[in-house]
Motif scaffolding. Structure first.
Motif, PDB file in Angstrom:
ATOM      1  N   ALA A  81      -7.533   0.091   5.079  1.00 15.26           N
ATOM      2  CA  ALA A  81      -6.681   0.267   3.898  1.00 15.26           C
ATOM      3  C   ALA A  81      -5.345   0.902   4.280  1.00 15.26           C
ATOM      4  CB  ALA A  81      -7.399   1.128   2.865  1.00 15.26           C
ATOM      5  N   GLY A 136      -3.286  -1.749   6.308  1.00 12.87           N
ATOM      6  CA  GLY A 136      -3.054  -3.020   5.622  1.00 12.87           C
ATOM      7  C   GLY A 136      -3.765  -4.200   6.237  1.00 12.87           C
ATOM      8  N   ARG A 193       0.840  -1.203   0.000  1.00 13.56           N
ATOM      9  CA  ARG A 193       0.000   0.000   0.000  1.00 13.56           C
ATOM     10  C   ARG A 193       0.872   1.249   0.000  1.00 13.56           C
ATOM     11  NH1 ARG A 193       0.792  -2.098   4.893  1.00 13.56           N
ATOM     12  NH2 ARG A 193       0.954  -0.777   6.758  1.00 13.56           N
TER      13      ARG A 193
END
Length: 383
Positions: A349, A352, A260
């Motif tokens: 998000a 993670g 990410r």
């Protein structure tokens, strides 16, 4: 197929029978199902169920005949070796440790003798009687389910649905356990106290911990950050690895969701710029490393800090009697975002997470804490 009508306390039911020849003994056997009607629709449904039962019986016999020596240990070990290349070295070590625990809990019995109730009873005893945590017990059950699904695909066992249906009920939490859960993160005052103490004990590690608090990175992800993973123009870091200090190797992150990009606030950018500048002085005496090895959070030897060293310093902190480790600051980041009203999906998000359970655990405790201030805020309203 033939039908027999029967009377029960609930009324009339119909039992449907069908015969089949056992492929091993050549003797005739029968299966049956019970339904509440005998209309054409019921008869068609009964026939389908009977055929499924016959096929399952034949498949089970075939598996038992072909692979009589395949045991539970063999299947677990085979699945772990098959799955290992897809996970990080740290997770691989966890699987090896879990396999040893499973061998201590279960007998190495042939798969065709394995019963779902046996697995359930052992794990219920492990959690409720022996005192193993619910999270750890469920992780062992998950390995067993994955291994048995693998065994079905390999043709070692015909049907695994009974095993997939196993659930373990968590025992009620004690007051101590509830309080322990709330100790997984720090509030604003505790954070200030923590940073102040770290500034006196070890400035660089203090800044590292502050960066972790503002980004929510796992410690392995933070140590794996390189200069090439930091984008000065958009003020973000690219999380794409995890560092194992014991082997001094950089591997893959924990899972697919761990890859990410994490935007940085102003303070985080100040910290990362400080480390990059100060590292230049170290490289003058240590020598310039290759670009792919220019780690950001390094010690005096030019290597990323060891987690053990960081936690050793954190143990020296006196923060309201709380046990402080690196993971506390990842949870603290989640709590800070929760207090700011950031949606759960956005938090997941950023840190993670692919499973909302861990995020919700912290989220729920924070919202409970926020309720304490509701009346105080309502009293300030003057209509």
């Amino acid at each position: 197929m033939w039908i027999e009508e029967r009377q029960t306390q609930k009324g009339t039911v119909y039992r449907y029978y069908e015969r089949y020849k056992c492929p091993k003994t050549n003797t005739m056997k029968r299966v049956s199902v019970t339904l509440e009607g005998n209309s054409p629709k019921h008869q068609k449904r009964a026939y389908t169920k009977l055929m499924c039962k016959i096929n399952e019986a034949k498949e089970a016999l075939e598996v038992k005949t072909i692979t009589p020596t395949v045991t539970l240990y063999q299947v677990i070990e085979e699945w772990i070796n098959y799955y290992k290349p897809t996970v990080s070295p740290r997770t691989q070590n966890t699987y090896d440790s879990s396999f040893n625990r499973l061998k201590a809990l279960f007998e190495d019995i042939p798969l065709y003798d394995l019963k779902s109730i046996y697995i359930e009873e052992v794990l219920v005893n492990f959690h409720h009687v022996q005192g193993a945590t619910y999270k750890y017990t469920c992780s062992l059950l998950r390995i067993l389910k994955n291994a048995l699904q693998y065994a079905r695909r390999k043709g070692y066992i015909a049907n695994v649905q009974d095993f997939l249906d196993i659930t373990i009920k968590a025992k009620p939490k004690t007051i101590t356990e509830i309080r322990k859960a709330s100790n997984k993160f720090l509030d604003h005052n505790e954070l200030k106290l923590c940073f102040a103490q770290l500034a006196n004990i070890h400035k660089r590690i203090g800044l590292l911990i502050e960066f972790m608090t503002f980004t929510g990175l796992r410690i392995g992800e933070l140590l794996a950050l390189r200069e090439c993973d930091y984008n000065r123009f958009n003020g973000a870091i690219d999380v794409n690895g995890s560092y194992d200090a014991s082997t001094r190797t950089r591997g893959t992150p924990k899972n697919l969701y761990s890859y990410r990009k994490v935007p940085l606030n102003d303070r985080s950018k100040e910290i990362i710029e400080f480390f990059i500048r100060s590292n230049r002085w170290q490289y003058m005496s240590l020598g310039e490393p290759p670009e792919e090895e220019r780690y950001i959070f390094i010690n005096q030897n030019g290597h990323p800090y060891e987690t053990q060293q960081i936690n050793k310093i954190l143990k020296r902190l006196d923060i309201n009697g709380k046990h402080i480790s690196t993971h506390v600051f990842r949870h603290t980041h989640i709590s800070l975002l929760s207090e700011l009203g950031v949606p759960l999906k956005a938090i997941m998000a950023r840190v993670g997470h692919n499973n909302p359970r861990t995020t919700l655990e912290i989220y729920s405790h924070v919202t409970e804490h926020m309720k304490e201030n509701i009346i105080e805020k309502l009293n300030t309203i003057n209509l």
